[in-house]
Design an enzyme around this catalytic site. Sequence first.
Site, mmCIF file in Angstrom:
data_model
loop_
_atom_site.group_PDB
_atom_site.id
_atom_site.type_symbol
_atom_site.label_atom_id
_atom_site.label_comp_id
_atom_site.label_asym_id
_atom_site.label_seq_id
_atom_site.Cartn_x
_atom_site.Cartn_y
_atom_site.Cartn_z
ATOM 1 N N ASN A 1 0.825 -1.135 -0.069
ATOM 2 C CA ASN A 1 0.135 -0.073 -0.030
ATOM 3 C C ASN A 1 0.933 1.372 -0.106
ATOM 4 O O ASN A 1 1.499 1.543 0.958
ATOM 5 C CB ASN A 1 -0.936 0.038 1.442
ATOM 6 C CG ASN A 1 -1.534 1.104 1.441
ATOM 7 O OD1 ASN A 1 -1.721 1.844 0.352
ATOM 8 N ND2 ASN A 1 -2.308 1.322 2.472
ATOM 9 N N TRP A 2 1.167 1.807 -1.048
ATOM 10 C CA TRP A 2 1.997 2.921 -1.504
ATOM 11 C C TRP A 2 1.679 4.384 -0.751
ATOM 12 O O TRP A 2 1.981 5.176 -0.591
ATOM 13 C CB TRP A 2 2.200 3.275 -2.696
ATOM 14 C CG TRP A 2 3.102 2.133 -3.304
ATOM 15 C CD1 TRP A 2 3.482 0.968 -2.755
ATOM 16 C CD2 TRP A 2 3.439 2.046 -4.959
ATOM 17 N NE1 TRP A 2 4.280 0.208 -3.750
ATOM 18 C CE2 TRP A 2 4.244 0.741 -4.963
ATOM 19 C CE3 TRP A 2 3.219 3.050 -5.927
ATOM 20 C CZ2 TRP A 2 4.782 0.392 -6.188
ATOM 21 C CZ3 TRP A 2 3.796 2.476 -7.339
ATOM 22 C CH2 TRP A 2 4.585 1.402 -7.163
ATOM 23 N N LYS A 3 0.092 4.310 -0.258
ATOM 24 C CA LYS A 3 -0.421 5.385 0.275
ATOM 25 C C LYS A 3 -0.498 6.610 -0.610
ATOM 26 O O LYS A 3 -0.163 6.702 -1.761
ATOM 27 C CB LYS A 3 -0.071 5.697 1.803
ATOM 28 C CG LYS A 3 -0.025 4.596 2.829
ATOM 29 C CD LYS A 3 -0.141 4.653 4.120
ATOM 30 C CE LYS A 3 0.141 3.379 4.638
ATOM 31 N NZ LYS A 3 -0.148 3.616 6.215
ATOM 32 N N HIS B 1 -9.647 0.604 4.903
ATOM 33 C CA HIS B 1 -8.363 0.778 5.766
ATOM 34 C C HIS B 1 -8.516 1.861 6.741
ATOM 35 O O HIS B 1 -9.456 2.627 6.644
ATOM 36 C CB HIS B 1 -7.337 1.488 4.663
ATOM 37 C CG HIS B 1 -5.974 1.505 5.185
ATOM 38 N ND1 HIS B 1 -5.415 2.485 6.322
ATOM 39 C CD2 HIS B 1 -4.999 0.880 5.055
ATOM 40 C CE1 HIS B 1 -4.338 2.271 6.507
ATOM 41 N NE2 HIS B 1 -3.890 1.282 5.865
ATOM 42 N N GLU C 1 -7.040 4.385 8.116
ATOM 43 C CA GLU C 1 -7.012 5.703 7.873
ATOM 44 C C GLU C 1 -8.163 6.373 7.136
ATOM 45 O O GLU C 1 -8.365 7.402 7.363
ATOM 46 C CB GLU C 1 -5.682 5.945 6.841
ATOM 47 C CG GLU C 1 -4.320 5.544 7.625
ATOM 48 C CD GLU C 1 -3.197 4.986 6.809
ATOM 49 O OE1 GLU C 1 -3.059 5.272 5.754
ATOM 50 O OE2 GLU C 1 -2.129 4.710 7.413
ATOM 51 N N GLU D 1 -5.607 -5.687 10.396
ATOM 52 C CA GLU D 1 -4.614 -4.659 10.743
ATOM 53 C C GLU D 1 -4.932 -3.970 12.020
ATOM 54 O O GLU D 1 -5.759 -3.161 12.013
ATOM 55 C CB GLU D 1 -4.627 -3.606 9.517
ATOM 56 C CG GLU D 1 -4.364 -4.115 8.088
ATOM 57 C CD GLU D 1 -4.090 -2.970 7.254
ATOM 58 O OE1 GLU D 1 -2.655 -2.999 7.151
ATOM 59 O OE2 GLU D 1 -4.514 -1.977 6.885
ATOM 60 N N GLY E 1 1.983 1.856 10.930
ATOM 61 C CA GLY E 1 2.788 3.006 10.627
ATOM 62 C C GLY E 1 3.418 3.366 11.982
ATOM 63 O O GLY E 1 4.190 4.539 12.032
ATOM 64 N N SER F 1 3.229 -2.583 10.315
ATOM 65 C CA SER F 1 4.538 -2.625 10.472
ATOM 66 C C SER F 1 5.417 -3.929 10.129
ATOM 67 O O SER F 1 6.366 -4.444 11.197
ATOM 68 C CB SER F 1 5.038 -2.040 12.030
ATOM 69 O OG SER F 1 4.334 -0.758 12.174
ATOM 70 N N GLY G 1 2.563 -1.331 4.292
ATOM 71 C CA GLY G 1 2.666 0.133 3.899
ATOM 72 C C GLY G 1 4.270 0.633 3.888
ATOM 73 O O GLY G 1 4.611 0.394 2.696
ATOM 74 N N GLY G 2 4.642 1.059 4.809
ATOM 75 C CA GLY G 2 6.233 1.772 4.877
ATOM 76 C C GLY G 2 7.195 0.674 4.010
ATOM 77 O O GLY G 2 7.912 1.525 3.208
HETATM 78 C C1 PEP Z 1 -1.009 -0.276 6.192
HETATM 79 O O1 PEP Z 1 -0.843 1.115 5.701
HETATM 80 O O2 PEP Z 1 -1.829 -0.741 5.711
HETATM 81 C C2 PEP Z 1 0.081 -0.637 6.777
HETATM 82 C C3 PEP Z 1 0.036 -1.936 7.264
HETATM 83 O O3 PEP Z 1 1.303 0.396 7.067
HETATM 84 P P1 PEP Z 1 2.543 -0.074 7.824
HETATM 85 O O4 PEP Z 1 3.122 -1.337 7.173
HETATM 86 O O5 PEP Z 1 3.421 1.341 7.225
HETATM 87 O O6 PEP Z 1 2.375 -0.264 9.201
#
Ligand code: PEP
Length: 250
Positions: free
Chosen positions: A9-11, A94, A96, A166, A172, A211, A232-233
């Site tokens: 997920n490049w956000k 998600h 966010e 999640e 994040g 994470s 994500g990251g």
């Molecule tokens: C996400 O945004 O779905 C996510 C899991 O982010 P991260 O890996 O940065 O925690």
Amino acid sequence: MRRNLVIGNWKMKVNHQSAQKLVDDLIAGLSVEDADLAVCPPFLYIPEVCQRLAETSISCGAQNVATHAEGAYTGEIAAVMLKDFNCKYAIVGHSERRANYADTDTSVAQRFQQALESNITPVLAIGELLEDREQGVTFDIVAKQLNAVIDFAGIESFKNAVIAYEPVWAIGTGLTASAEQAQEVHLYIRQLLAEKDQQIADNIQIIYGGSVKPQNAEALFAMPDIDGALVGGDSLSADSFLKIYSSFQK
Ligand code: PEP
């Protein structure tokens, strides 16, 4: 036997140039292909990224999808538009979007249904807040979020869906649920589905997000009910993302 699935997920964390480079690096670095791999760029870059990935085994997805098929919904992107550019997946719900854009269990269920109607696999994100975990209501929250979609779209619709567990406190933040904590919730989700349909519960991919890094991916993967990761990251570095992907090879 369920295949593993790793989704990036490049956000809103790439620009045109860095998105192009990331795609090039992923294509160049991909060697083993025993699990499914996908990336979800920002909407604007989907046409180009999907086109570049078309001849590869990497799939393309979207980070969200509209609640309706068409109409006066300024700023929204309909599922059929995503399908036009070959999107295979769409993340719905998600945290966010639930937290910052007022997504509710109902609107998430509508997005889920819209994706399915365009033959896009919805990746339903569910998970508890830190305070929910501290109050011991993690299972209740996860069940509420999941049941809202089952009630709206029907259990049969989960034949073509992915669930991403999640925990919001792990997204994040650098905090990861331990492999045991994640497994406990994944198993609970699978059991909830099994109460309605055993075959769907056995076949559905339930992936973990929060994470995920090369350092913790292997422990997560070793768990029987964790079928991959939503990243994500660490999906913004081809090297890290492909290392995570390698950990999830069956
Ligand atoms: C996400 O945004 O779905 C996510 C899991 O982010 P991260 O890996 O940065 O925690």
